[in-house]
Design an enzyme around this catalytic site. Structure first.
Site, short mmCIF file in Angstrom:
data_model
loop_
_atom_site.label_atom_id
_atom_site.label_comp_id
_atom_site.label_asym_id
_atom_site.label_seq_id
_atom_site.Cartn_x
_atom_site.Cartn_y
_atom_site.Cartn_z
N ASP A 1 -1.08 2.22 0.62
CA ASP A 1 0.03 2.47 -0.31
C ASP A 1 0.27 1.29 -1.25
O ASP A 1 1.42 1.02 -1.63
CB ASP A 1 1.33 2.80 0.44
CG ASP A 1 1.11 3.90 1.45
OD1 ASP A 1 0.48 4.89 1.09
OD2 ASP A 1 1.55 3.75 2.61
N ALA B 1 -0.49 1.09 -4.26
CA ALA B 1 -0.53 1.59 -5.66
C ALA B 1 -1.91 1.40 -6.28
O ALA B 1 -2.05 1.10 -7.47
CB ALA B 1 0.58 0.95 -6.51
N LYS B 2 -2.93 1.59 -5.45
CA LYS B 2 -4.32 1.50 -5.93
C LYS B 2 -4.57 2.55 -7.01
O LYS B 2 -5.35 2.33 -7.94
CB LYS B 2 -5.31 1.76 -4.78
CG LYS B 2 -5.27 0.72 -3.68
CD LYS B 2 -6.22 1.08 -2.56
CE LYS B 2 -5.81 2.26 -1.73
NZ LYS B 2 -4.60 2.12 -0.94
N GLY B 3 -3.90 3.71 -6.87
CA GLY B 3 -4.11 4.82 -7.80
C GLY B 3 -3.90 4.39 -9.24
O GLY B 3 -4.61 4.82 -10.13
N GLY C 1 -3.10 9.62 -0.12
CA GLY C 1 -2.46 10.39 -1.17
C GLY C 1 -2.14 9.48 -2.32
O GLY C 1 -1.81 8.31 -2.11
N HIS C 2 -2.32 9.97 -3.53
CA HIS C 2 -1.86 9.15 -4.64
C HIS C 2 -1.24 10.02 -5.72
O HIS C 2 -1.60 11.17 -5.90
CB HIS C 2 -2.96 8.23 -5.19
CG HIS C 2 -4.28 8.89 -5.32
ND1 HIS C 2 -5.28 8.70 -4.40
CD2 HIS C 2 -4.77 9.73 -6.23
CE1 HIS C 2 -6.33 9.40 -4.76
NE2 HIS C 2 -6.05 10.04 -5.87
N GLN D 1 -6.43 4.06 1.93
CA GLN D 1 -5.69 3.21 2.87
C GLN D 1 -5.85 1.73 2.51
O GLN D 1 -6.18 1.42 1.36
CB GLN D 1 -6.14 3.46 4.33
CG GLN D 1 -5.73 4.82 4.87
CD GLN D 1 -6.75 5.90 4.64
OE1 GLN D 1 -7.93 5.67 4.77
NE2 GLN D 1 -6.28 7.09 4.31
N ASP E 1 8.27 -5.75 -10.06
CA ASP E 1 9.64 -5.46 -10.52
C ASP E 1 10.60 -5.13 -9.37
O ASP E 1 11.81 -5.30 -9.50
CB ASP E 1 9.62 -4.29 -11.51
CG ASP E 1 8.92 -3.07 -10.93
OD1 ASP E 1 7.72 -3.19 -10.60
OD2 ASP E 1 9.57 -2.03 -10.77
N SER F 1 1.60 -5.50 -12.06
CA SER F 1 2.24 -4.25 -12.45
C SER F 1 3.75 -4.39 -12.34
O SER F 1 4.27 -4.90 -11.34
CB SER F 1 1.73 -3.13 -11.54
OG SER F 1 2.39 -1.94 -11.84
N VAL F 2 4.45 -3.95 -13.40
CA VAL F 2 5.91 -4.10 -13.43
C VAL F 2 6.61 -2.74 -13.56
O VAL F 2 7.77 -2.67 -13.96
CB VAL F 2 6.36 -5.06 -14.56
CG1 VAL F 2 5.92 -6.48 -14.27
CG2 VAL F 2 5.83 -4.60 -15.92
N GLY F 3 5.90 -1.68 -13.22
CA GLY F 3 6.50 -0.33 -13.29
C GLY F 3 5.40 0.70 -13.13
O GLY F 3 4.21 0.37 -13.20
P1 IMP Z 1 -4.51 8.51 10.49
O1 IMP Z 1 -5.34 7.95 9.38
O2 IMP Z 1 -3.81 9.79 10.12
O3 IMP Z 1 -5.28 8.63 11.76
O4 IMP Z 1 -3.32 7.46 10.79
C1 IMP Z 1 -3.59 6.18 11.35
C2 IMP Z 1 -2.66 5.13 10.77
O5 IMP Z 1 -3.00 4.92 9.42
C3 IMP Z 1 -1.17 5.52 10.77
O6 IMP Z 1 -0.38 4.37 10.98
C4 IMP Z 1 -0.96 6.05 9.38
O7 IMP Z 1 0.39 5.94 8.97
C5 IMP Z 1 -1.86 5.12 8.60
N1 IMP Z 1 -2.32 5.71 7.35
C6 IMP Z 1 -3.27 6.65 7.16
N2 IMP Z 1 -3.43 6.94 5.87
C7 IMP Z 1 -2.58 6.15 5.19
C8 IMP Z 1 -2.30 5.96 3.80
O8 IMP Z 1 -2.89 6.56 2.90
N3 IMP Z 1 -1.32 5.03 3.54
C9 IMP Z 1 -0.68 4.32 4.48
N4 IMP Z 1 -0.91 4.47 5.77
C10 IMP Z 1 -1.86 5.37 6.14
#
Ligand code: IMP
Length: 428
Positions: free
Chosen positions: A13, A15-17, A40-41, A228, A337, A417-419
């Site tokens: 998370d 903000a690689k996207g 997810g992004h 990740q 920010d 990045s500031v926003g």
């Molecule tokens: P899994 O990948 O669903 O097996 O989850 C294993 C660990 O990785 C957990 O702590 C999830 O919250 C974390 N995790 C998996 N994908 C992401 C992601 O895209 N962002 C942040 N944490 C992730």
């Protein structure tokens, strides 16, 4: 510079996207090479918001080819739902999406296994997974005997294979469930569903390894998008509170089937603070009003699961480790920010473990659990920076903060990045 890579240096998370989106216009191909629908992004473009999980955001640009390689675990149902969502909004999805015939597939038993296993864990042991079946699917990949790859959907023995695996899985699920309920697997229904997916996915299925090697040998420009973050790497992260793939820079070659010699530039992405979702130690966590402030200002809620993220100060011990491990050349510091209102900002420069001062990130989870952060405190800038576009226009204390991160991590900062918008980006 044919191969550029974007790697998250924290727990995901980062903000690689946004960085991937900015770089995409300078590339011909964008590659997802590990993880699955756990990532997810969110991409905002032309006033529209798109939430993508398996498909690289390059799909939103004409002429960019998106490749999902064999290192990814594919859930055909969620992939097709993503395709349908894009098509419904006028995005063309055809030859521009390639899926590796080597990618391992997610089946209903993986989700059920994960659900039953998570329910049996005691408090404090839970990894807090995304419940997308990621761990069970990778487990079957490594175990081999119960694995089905995308290419296997087109083999004549698919029905037999599903029947055999389903029989074993039903015994496993029954044992895991004990006296609890579980959803038994109906092999005929699974086979029918799988053949439906096979037909729809067929135009996209390819030997992506050969395609990427051909492209790179011909000097095509390829962008590798990590999912990740490096601290969630199965081998080098905070095991067992990790994901099931190599999410640090070391995973690019194996996941994509591309030798390291083609990876010319690696950009490490880190937030200006830290977040983590799920279980596991987090030395700089602020489970207090400061953490809540970061959560509110940074909108720190999961893209896939909407879970509130745990928030804390920037951990330079961790990011110094992951930047070296991933071999990154430069840093992108995101969400600067979010810190703007704070009068003081802390940065973790070392840990104290058992009375010892440590600057090497611990390999054992027990040591990380005991780690007490040693902080350097810097003055905040206490003004809005979301309109700043040039490096030298950043407030002095913001520049001081960035210099501190650069020195502690040992890599130059290339982007700040500031926003969330594309233009809220400052290049050094
Ligand atoms: P899994 O990948 O669903 O097996 O989850 C294993 C660990 O990785 C957990 O702590 C999830 O919250 C974390 N995790 C998996 N994908 C992401 C992601 O895209 N962002 C942040 N944490 C992730």
């Amino acid at each position: 510079m044919p191969g550029t890579c974007v790697i998250g240096l924290q727990w995901g998370d980062e903000a690689k996207g946004k960085i991937v989106d900015l770089l995409t216009e300078r590339h011909d191909v964008v590659v997802r090479y590990q993880g699955g629908a756990n990532a997810g992004h969110t991409v905002v473009t032309g006033g529209e918001t798109y939430k993508l999980s398996l498909i690289p955001s390059g799909i939103l640009r004409e002429k960019v080819r998106c490749v999902v390689t064999g290192g990814v675990v594919l859930n055909p149902k969620s992939l097709l739902a993503e395709v349908d969502g894009l098509v419904a909004r006028g995005v063309a999805v055809g030859e521009n999406l390639m899926l590796s015939d080597r990618a391992h597939l997610m089946f209903p038993w993986h989700l059920e296994e994960e659900r039953l296993e998570a329910g049996a864990l005691a408090d404090g042991e839970a990894i807090g997974t995304t419940m997308r079946g990621i761990g069970p699917c990778y487990r079957d990949k490594v175990g081999r005997s119960h694995a089905i790859r995308l290419g296997d959907l087109y083999r004549g023995d698919l029905r037999q294979r599903i029947k055999k695996i389903a029989a074993d899985k039903n015994r496993l699920l029954s044992a895991l469930a004990g006296s609890a309920d579980f959803q038994p697997i109906d092999p005929a229904a699974v086979h029918e569903e799988a053949t439906g997916y096979a037909e729809r996915l067929k135009p996209h299925v390819a030997d992506t390894t050969a395609y990427l090697l051909d492209t790179l040998e011909a000097e095509g420009r390829v962008l590798f998008e990590g999912a990740q973050g490096a601290l969630l790497d199965i081998d080098h992260g905070t095991f067992p509170y990790v994901t099931s793939s190599n999410s640090s820079g070391v995973g690019i070659s194996s996941g994509a089937g591309v030798p390291a010699r083609y990876l010319n530039k690696l950009i490490g992405v880190a937030k200006a603070y830290s977040t983590r979702v799920g279980g596991g130690p987090f030395p700089t966590e602020q489970d207090n009003p400061t953490g809540q402030h970061l959560r509110d200002r940074g909108n720190e809620y999961g893209t896939v699961t909407r879970r509130p993220r745990r928030c804390g100060w920037f951990d330079a011990v961790a990011v110094h480790y992951t930047a070296r491990l991933s071999g990154v050349d430069t840093l992108a510091v995101m969400l600067l920010d979010v810190l703007s209102e704070l009068p003081e900002i802390h940065v973790c420069t070392a840990y104290e473990i058992d009375g010892r001062r440590v600057t090497n990130f611990p390999s054992q989870i027990g040591d990380l659990r005991q780690a007490r952060p040693v902080y350097e405190t810097l003055p905040g800038w206490e003004c809005d920076i979301t309109e700043v576009r040039r490096w030298n226009d950043l407030p002095e204390n913001a520049l001081r903060y960035l210099d501190c991160l650069r020195d502690l991590v040992g890599r130059p900062i290339e982007v700040v990045s500031v926003g969330p918008d594309r233009d809220q980006t400052i290049f050094a």
